[in-house]
Design a protein around this motif. Structure first.
Motif, mmCIF file in Angstrom:
data_model
loop_
_atom_site.group_PDB
_atom_site.id
_atom_site.type_symbol
_atom_site.label_atom_id
_atom_site.label_comp_id
_atom_site.label_asym_id
_atom_site.label_seq_id
_atom_site.Cartn_x
_atom_site.Cartn_y
_atom_site.Cartn_z
ATOM 1 N N GLY A 65 0.583 -1.214 0.000
ATOM 2 C CA GLY A 65 -0.050 0.316 -0.127
ATOM 3 C C GLY A 65 1.027 1.117 -0.020
ATOM 4 O O GLY A 65 -0.220 2.608 -0.671
ATOM 5 N N ASP A 66 1.762 1.086 0.136
ATOM 6 C CA ASP A 66 3.208 2.360 0.850
ATOM 7 C C ASP A 66 3.452 2.931 -1.095
ATOM 8 O O ASP A 66 3.611 3.911 -0.884
ATOM 9 C CB ASP A 66 3.489 2.396 1.374
ATOM 10 N N ILE A 67 3.856 1.820 -1.869
ATOM 11 C CA ILE A 67 4.622 2.501 -3.048
ATOM 12 C C ILE A 67 3.874 3.183 -3.303
ATOM 13 O O ILE A 67 4.072 4.534 -4.537
ATOM 14 C CB ILE A 67 4.182 1.228 -3.551
ATOM 15 N N LEU A 68 2.355 3.528 -3.900
ATOM 16 C CA LEU A 68 1.127 4.610 -4.690
ATOM 17 C C LEU A 68 1.189 5.414 -3.547
ATOM 18 O O LEU A 68 1.767 6.939 -3.928
ATOM 19 C CB LEU A 68 0.204 3.989 -5.118
ATOM 20 N N ILE A 69 1.461 5.540 -2.057
ATOM 21 C CA ILE A 69 1.281 6.496 -1.313
ATOM 22 C C ILE A 69 2.611 7.468 -2.234
ATOM 23 O O ILE A 69 2.507 8.807 -1.826
ATOM 24 C CB ILE A 69 1.585 6.178 -0.293
ATOM 25 N N LEU A 70 4.136 7.094 -2.183
ATOM 26 C CA LEU A 70 4.839 6.875 -2.161
ATOM 27 C C LEU A 70 5.536 7.745 -3.116
ATOM 28 O O LEU A 70 5.854 8.875 -3.753
ATOM 29 C CB LEU A 70 6.370 6.138 -1.235
ATOM 30 N N ALA A 71 4.540 7.199 -4.586
ATOM 31 C CA ALA A 71 5.083 6.829 -5.684
ATOM 32 C C ALA A 71 4.535 8.996 -5.936
ATOM 33 O O ALA A 71 4.427 9.586 -6.873
ATOM 34 C CB ALA A 71 4.471 6.447 -6.627
ATOM 35 N N ASP A 72 2.937 8.676 -5.210
ATOM 36 C CA ASP A 72 2.246 10.261 -5.148
ATOM 37 C C ASP A 72 2.723 11.629 -4.611
ATOM 38 O O ASP A 72 2.942 12.587 -5.209
ATOM 39 C CB ASP A 72 0.862 10.307 -4.814
ATOM 40 N N PHE A 73 3.527 11.399 -3.549
ATOM 41 C CA PHE A 73 4.214 12.119 -3.266
ATOM 42 C C PHE A 73 5.491 12.471 -4.375
ATOM 43 O O PHE A 73 5.620 13.928 -4.260
ATOM 44 C CB PHE A 73 4.868 11.540 -1.860
ATOM 45 N N PHE A 74 6.214 11.539 -4.525
ATOM 46 C CA PHE A 74 7.520 11.794 -5.881
ATOM 47 C C PHE A 74 6.971 12.725 -7.085
ATOM 48 O O PHE A 74 7.440 14.053 -7.032
ATOM 49 C CB PHE A 74 8.320 10.957 -5.940
ATOM 50 N N LEU A 75 5.991 12.199 -7.194
ATOM 51 C CA LEU A 75 4.993 13.012 -8.319
ATOM 52 C C LEU A 75 5.508 14.590 -8.103
ATOM 53 O O LEU A 75 4.849 15.687 -9.273
ATOM 54 C CB LEU A 75 4.258 12.357 -8.506
ATOM 55 N N LYS A 76 4.014 14.755 -6.838
ATOM 56 C CA LYS A 76 3.650 16.392 -6.544
ATOM 57 C C LYS A 76 4.930 17.160 -6.493
ATOM 58 O O LYS A 76 5.487 18.485 -6.790
ATOM 59 C CB LYS A 76 2.904 16.324 -5.126
ATOM 60 N N ARG A 77 6.318 16.105 -5.906
ATOM 61 C CA ARG A 77 7.486 17.132 -5.553
ATOM 62 C C ARG A 77 8.269 17.334 -6.751
ATOM 63 O O ARG A 77 9.024 18.425 -6.919
ATOM 64 C CB ARG A 77 8.785 16.228 -4.521
ATOM 65 N N PHE A 78 7.941 16.258 -7.851
ATOM 66 C CA PHE A 78 8.827 16.569 -9.026
ATOM 67 C C PHE A 78 8.611 17.476 -9.971
ATOM 68 O O PHE A 78 8.682 18.184 -11.003
ATOM 69 C CB PHE A 78 9.441 15.793 -9.465
ATOM 70 N N ALA A 79 6.898 17.770 -9.473
ATOM 71 C CA ALA A 79 6.383 18.282 -10.480
ATOM 72 C C ALA A 79 6.079 19.371 -10.160
ATOM 73 O O ALA A 79 6.823 20.339 -11.037
ATOM 74 C CB ALA A 79 4.713 17.755 -10.581
ATOM 75 N N ASN A 80 6.101 19.471 -9.118
ATOM 76 C CA ASN A 80 6.559 21.195 -8.373
ATOM 77 C C ASN A 80 8.155 21.495 -9.116
ATOM 78 O O ASN A 80 8.026 22.994 -9.719
ATOM 79 C CB ASN A 80 6.784 21.498 -6.932
ATOM 80 N N LYS A 81 9.134 20.654 -8.485
ATOM 81 C CA LYS A 81 10.888 21.305 -8.997
ATOM 82 C C LYS A 81 10.704 21.384 -10.191
ATOM 83 O O LYS A 81 11.372 22.108 -10.688
ATOM 84 C CB LYS A 81 11.202 20.185 -8.630
ATOM 85 N N TYR A 82 10.150 20.697 -11.048
ATOM 86 C CA TYR A 82 9.924 20.963 -13.018
ATOM 87 C C TYR A 82 9.307 21.872 -13.455
ATOM 88 O O TYR A 82 9.613 21.579 -14.800
ATOM 89 C CB TYR A 82 10.653 19.536 -13.672
ATOM 90 N N ASP A 83 8.305 22.390 -12.696
ATOM 91 C CA ASP A 83 6.995 22.312 -13.723
ATOM 92 C C ASP A 83 6.571 22.558 -13.830
ATOM 93 O O ASP A 83 5.945 22.503 -15.425
ATOM 94 C CB ASP A 83 7.784 24.382 -14.063
ATOM 95 N N LYS A 84 6.195 21.488 -13.974
ATOM 96 C CA LYS A 84 5.367 20.177 -14.447
ATOM 97 C C LYS A 84 4.024 19.831 -13.831
ATOM 98 O O LYS A 84 3.148 18.441 -13.825
ATOM 99 C CB LYS A 84 5.597 19.327 -15.317
ATOM 100 N N GLN A 85 3.102 20.975 -14.100
ATOM 101 C CA GLN A 85 1.741 21.366 -12.579
ATOM 102 C C GLN A 85 1.131 20.229 -13.785
ATOM 103 O O GLN A 85 0.895 20.193 -14.898
ATOM 104 C CB GLN A 85 1.160 22.081 -12.278
ATOM 105 N N GLY A 86 0.116 19.000 -12.575
ATOM 106 C CA GLY A 86 -1.046 19.015 -13.011
ATOM 107 C C GLY A 86 -0.843 17.539 -13.729
ATOM 108 O O GLY A 86 -1.800 16.863 -14.272
#
Length: 454
Positions: A330-351
């Motif tokens: 259950g933690d894999i998708l939670i972590l994936a979503d966390f990293f997705l938001k972090r890097f989407a914000n870092k590389y300006d790829k929102q949404g």
């Protein structure tokens, strides 16, 4: 003229005039108060460098208690201000009492002008020293906050992770030595930082050391420090990691990489709770919370003669095993979503979002590199993404030996799914090429993936 502010408080106007005349040629600002009751409403007391305070204000009273009372009131308003007590009734015990309560010095009336000026000058130097110490302590506190700032978080709510965090909360309240074990990339340092954050040492520094990166000839210098001239490159005295972590937490990672000689030196420091800098013969006591970590089996290393048993006992009062990501259901998708938001914000790829098929692919993978591998995988996928939806082909995962079916039985559906993902990986996500390799049509491949996702 000295850039200092002086306040004289005395109920004798002649004393006030005499001191004002004496001090005004030496100091930039000299103010006077006839009534000590004005102290309570005096504005900007913290800007006053020195106060000359009479000890007796009531007629016929010479106990000094009034002066001690107003001394405490001044210290409440401005702890760093230097206060010189003045009295016509000299008594050693009264002077000692005043000094214990925070006075910087004691002057008898009538005073000698030259001696009084020397006393005031010393009080001003004391005031400057207190200000400098206060400034340094504030800077030290800010530095510790920066050093301890942890931008990584322990993410997940699986039963395996919750069990570990419950143990961490219990152990953190103590000062016992802790050994953290687990595979590479599981987050052992995060657990160590959590121990520090929940401990009574949380306001002190957390020092981390990668033991595997320290050359054996620099081991003692790095951990215990050295004095100037102790070896060729020792151009100045330097504190080691043990001293730097004094009153805080010391985290020693990759303990399994230490040679037996290095282990012996480390054991001595842990046992004695003191270190000796290279080139010195003076022992320095250290107060640390020791946390160690390794991905090695230290018990087996003891059996093989590669790790000291007595050192293992010293660092292993409490053992915390960090579970691999594949066991954190259950933690894999939670972590994936966390990293997705972090890097989407870092590389300006929102949404950006992950579609269901890609989520399934992430869930099926065994993650031999654990959380660290997942983090790097998500960052790469975000950087290379061309749309708003991350698909299975955006995650280039490589099959590992641990994904084979030799470790246990698998259903036909699971075997088929593994074959499909393997074919997609081998063909860089090209569905047509993967379908040709599997001997099925492209539409059949899509249908099988959709069926699995239902």
């Amino acid at each position: 003229m000295t850039e200092a502010s002086i306040l004289v408080i005395d109920d004798n106007k002649s004393v006030l005039s005499a001191l004002e005349i004496l001090l005004q040629f030496e100091y930039k600002s000299v103010q006077t108060l006839f009534n000590p009751n004005q102290i309570s409403s005096f504005a900007n007391m913290e800007k006053i460098d020195i106060v000359l305070l009479d000890m007796n204000f009531s007629a016929g009273v010479n106990t000094g208690n009034e002066g001690l009372y107003w001394l405490n009131e001044i210290k409440k308003k401005s702890p760093l201000t230097s206060v010189i007590m003045m009295t016509a009734y000299g008594a050693v015990d009264l002077a000692v009492k005043a000094l214990k309560q925070g006075a910087s010095d004691f002057v008898l009336k009538p005073w000698n002008n030259e001696r009084l000026l020397t006393t005031v000058k010393s009080a001003y130097e004391l005031r400057k020293s207190k200000q400098e110490i206060h400034k340094l302590k504030k800077q030290e506190s800010n530095l510790k906050q920066v050093i301890n700032e942890d931008k990584n978080f322990i993410i997940g709510n699986s039963r395996a992770l919750t069990s570990v965090l419950n143990l961490v909360r219990k152990v953190a309240k103590t000062d016992v030595n802790v050994l953290i074990t687990g595979e590479n990339g599981t987050g052992k340092e995060l657990i160590a930082r959590e121990l520090h954050r929940l401990s009574s040492r949380k306001d002190e520094v957390f020092i981390g050391v990668d033991m595997g990166s320290i050359a054996e000839n620099l081991f003692e210098s790095e951990l215990f420090g050295h004095i100037k001239g102790s070896f060729t490159d020792a151009k100045e005295d330097r504190a080691g990691k043990f001293e730097a972590a004094h009153q805080g937490s010391l985290f020693l990672d990759e303990m399994g990489n230490l040679s037996l000689q290095m282990q012996a030196k480390l054991l001595s420091a842990i046992q004695n709770k003191s270190i000796v800098r290279v080139g010195s013969n003076k022992a320095v006591n250290v107060d640390i919370r020791l946390v160690c970590a390794t991905n090695c089996n230290l018990e087996q290393m003891v059996v093989d003669g590669l790790f000291r048993e007595d050192l293992l006992y010293r660092i292993n009062t409490i053992h915390i095993e960090v579970p691999p990501l594949r066991e954190r259901e259950g933690d894999i998708l939670i972590l994936a979503d966390f990293f997705l938001k972090r890097f989407a914000n870092k590389y300006d790829k929102q949404g950006l979002r992950i579609n269901n098929l890609a989520e399934e692919k992430l869930m099926e993978y065994s993650w031999p590199g654990n959380v660290r591998e997942l983090q790097h995988t998500m960052e790469r996928a975000v950087i290379l993404s061309e749309g708003n939806v991350l698909k299975p082909t955006d995650f280039l995962l490589h099959a590992k030996p641990s994904q084979s079916f030799e470790n246990g039985p698998a259903t036909l559906d699971e075997m088929e799914q593994q074959m499909i993902f393997k074919a997609l990986d081998q063909n860089d996500g090209n569905y047509s090429a993967a379908a040709d390799q599997l001997g099925i049509s492209r539409q059949t491949l899509y249908n099988k993936l959709k069926k699995k996702n239902k």
